[in-house]
Design a protein around this motif. Structure first.
Motif, PDB file in Angstrom:
ATOM      1  N   ASP A  56      78.135  11.450  39.991  1.00 51.70           N
ATOM      2  CA  ASP A  56      77.324  12.060  38.927  1.00 51.70           C
ATOM      3  C   ASP A  56      78.143  12.115  37.644  1.00 51.70           C
ATOM      4  O   ASP A  56      78.875  13.067  37.391  1.00 51.70           O
ATOM      5  CB  ASP A  56      76.889  13.471  39.335  1.00 51.70           C
ATOM      6  N   ASN A  72      80.070  15.125  33.645  1.00 48.27           N
ATOM      7  CA  ASN A  72      80.651  14.438  34.784  1.00 48.27           C
ATOM      8  C   ASN A  72      81.029  15.503  35.807  1.00 48.27           C
ATOM      9  O   ASN A  72      81.899  16.348  35.545  1.00 48.27           O
ATOM     10  CB  ASN A  72      81.889  13.648  34.371  1.00 48.27           C
ATOM     11  N   ALA A  73      80.371  15.516  36.962  1.00 46.12           N
ATOM     12  CA  ALA A  73      80.540  16.586  37.934  1.00 46.12           C
ATOM     13  C   ALA A  73      81.849  16.428  38.704  1.00 46.12           C
ATOM     14  O   ALA A  73      82.146  15.354  39.242  1.00 46.12           O
ATOM     15  CB  ALA A  73      79.365  16.603  38.904  1.00 46.12           C
ATOM     16  N   ARG A 115      81.027  15.896  42.478  1.00 46.34           N
ATOM     17  CA  ARG A 115      80.098  14.800  42.762  1.00 46.34           C
ATOM     18  C   ARG A 115      80.550  13.589  41.962  1.00 46.34           C
ATOM     19  O   ARG A 115      80.035  13.333  40.866  1.00 46.34           O
ATOM     20  CB  ARG A 115      78.675  15.183  42.388  1.00 46.34           C
ATOM     21  N   GLU A 130      80.338  22.782  41.765  1.00 44.17           N
ATOM     22  CA  GLU A 130      80.265  21.335  41.925  1.00 44.17           C
ATOM     23  C   GLU A 130      80.401  20.615  40.586  1.00 44.17           C
ATOM     24  O   GLU A 130      81.023  19.550  40.508  1.00 44.17           O
ATOM     25  CB  GLU A 130      78.937  20.950  42.587  1.00 44.17           C
ATOM     26  N   ILE A 131      79.816  21.169  39.526  1.00 38.54           N
ATOM     27  CA  ILE A 131      79.831  20.505  38.226  1.00 38.54           C
ATOM     28  C   ILE A 131      81.107  20.811  37.452  1.00 38.54           C
ATOM     29  O   ILE A 131      81.771  19.912  36.934  1.00 38.54           O
ATOM     30  CB  ILE A 131      78.601  20.923  37.391  1.00 38.54           C
ATOM     31  N   ASN A 162      76.305  25.272  42.316  1.00 41.42           N
ATOM     32  CA  ASN A 162      76.075  24.183  41.370  1.00 41.42           C
ATOM     33  C   ASN A 162      77.144  24.175  40.286  1.00 41.42           C
ATOM     34  O   ASN A 162      77.672  23.107  39.923  1.00 41.42           O
ATOM     35  CB  ASN A 162      74.688  24.320  40.731  1.00 41.42           C
ATOM     36  N   SER A 191      72.213  18.648  35.934  1.00 40.77           N
ATOM     37  CA  SER A 191      73.596  18.187  35.836  1.00 40.77           C
ATOM     38  C   SER A 191      74.415  18.813  34.727  1.00 40.77           C
ATOM     39  O   SER A 191      75.626  18.618  34.676  1.00 40.77           O
ATOM     40  CB  SER A 191      73.590  16.675  35.604  1.00 40.77           C
ATOM     41  N   ARG A 194      85.778  21.842  30.811  1.00 33.68           N
ATOM     42  CA  ARG A 194      84.337  21.867  30.615  1.00 33.68           C
ATOM     43  C   ARG A 194      83.857  23.200  30.013  1.00 33.68           C
ATOM     44  O   ARG A 194      82.657  23.426  29.901  1.00 33.68           O
ATOM     45  CB  ARG A 194      83.627  21.595  31.951  1.00 33.68           C
TER      46      ARG A 194
END
Length: 248
Positions: free
Chosen positions: A71, A64-65, A68, A151-152, A148, A60, A164
């Motif tokens: 998540d 905070n994704a 998702r 998504e994140i 990935n 992860s 991020r």
């Protein structure tokens, strides 16, 4: 959510109620909450009078994704876990008494969390952090990594990805209000150049930090060479009255 804790013997025996500093130890991608205890001798640092907390983060990045919504690992790490640790153990609740240290993926997360919540963490340790992750574009060869990250972190060029991005965070926060940063990398690892670039950004912005290059690659062999220096720096923050100087 699973997490492992190492305590000083006096606390484990129920003889010490004095609040102790807490160090959150974050694992890398492909690992789990047992990594720090299985791959290093970090347990000995609990004897210095610290509570060591090793949470599970899956793949992860402890964030905070964006793609998702359920998540919310950063919320878990910075809110739920901190609260649970404080209720279960004699944990200090002041900024100097809370540190976050990670390897690889966990190193990135430590930087993100420390820069996003500077009022909560007096010390940030990042060993081999993939600081270039938000810059990595599409690649068929690394399709699942790209997916990935999307998504994140969010789509390339999006505000979510910028929020991020640790490079962007370094430019947006006040250095004097941020905890001391320990940054490390292996001399033979592929992330050395971007980590050097990140160290340069910290230096130009005037952060209190140190950057250490140790023999080895992107593995626990190199990280175990970094850990003693990292914890020595941490002690200057966690011990009342300790002062950390700016690093180069």
């Amino acid at each position: 959510m699973s997490y492992r804790v190492f305590l000083p013997q006096s606390v484990a025996d129920g003889h010490n109620a004095e609040p102790l500093p807490v160090v959150y130890l974050l694992h890398g991608n492909g690992g789990g909450f047992r990594d720090w205890s299985n791959e290093s001798d970090v347990a000995r640092y609990a004897a210095l009078g610290a509570i060591l907390v090793m949470p599970e983060g899956g793949a992860s990045y402890f964030l905070n994704a964006v793609g998702r919504p359920k998540d919310r690992y950063e919320d878990y790490l910075t809110k739920d876990l901190v609260k649970d640790v404080a209720e279960r153990f004699p944990a200090r609740r002041d900024r100097a008494g809370r540190a976050v240290i990670g390897v690889s993926m966990g190193g990135y997360a430590a930087l993100k969390v420390g820069l996003s919540h500077p009022e909560e963490y007096g010390f940030v340790g990042a060993m081999s952090p993939p600081v270039d992750a938000p810059e990595r574009g599409f690649s068929w060869r690394r399709f699942w990594q790209w997916w990935n990250f999307r998504e994140i972190l969010g789509p390339m060029g999006s505000e979510q990805r910028r929020e991020r991005d640790v490079f962007a965070l370094v430019d947006s926060v006040r250095p004097e209000a941020t905890g001391f940063v320990y940054l490390g990398a292996g001399e033979r690892e592929p992330l050395l150049d971007p980590v050097r670039r990140f160290a340069g950004r910290l230096r130009r912005r005037g952060f209190a930090f140190v950057f250490q290059v140790k023999p080895g690659g992107h593995d626990w062999g190199e990280w175990n060479r970094q850990i003693p220096d990292c914890f020595e720096r941490w002690k200057t923050i966690a011990v009342p009255g300790g002062i950390a100087a700016s690093g180069h």
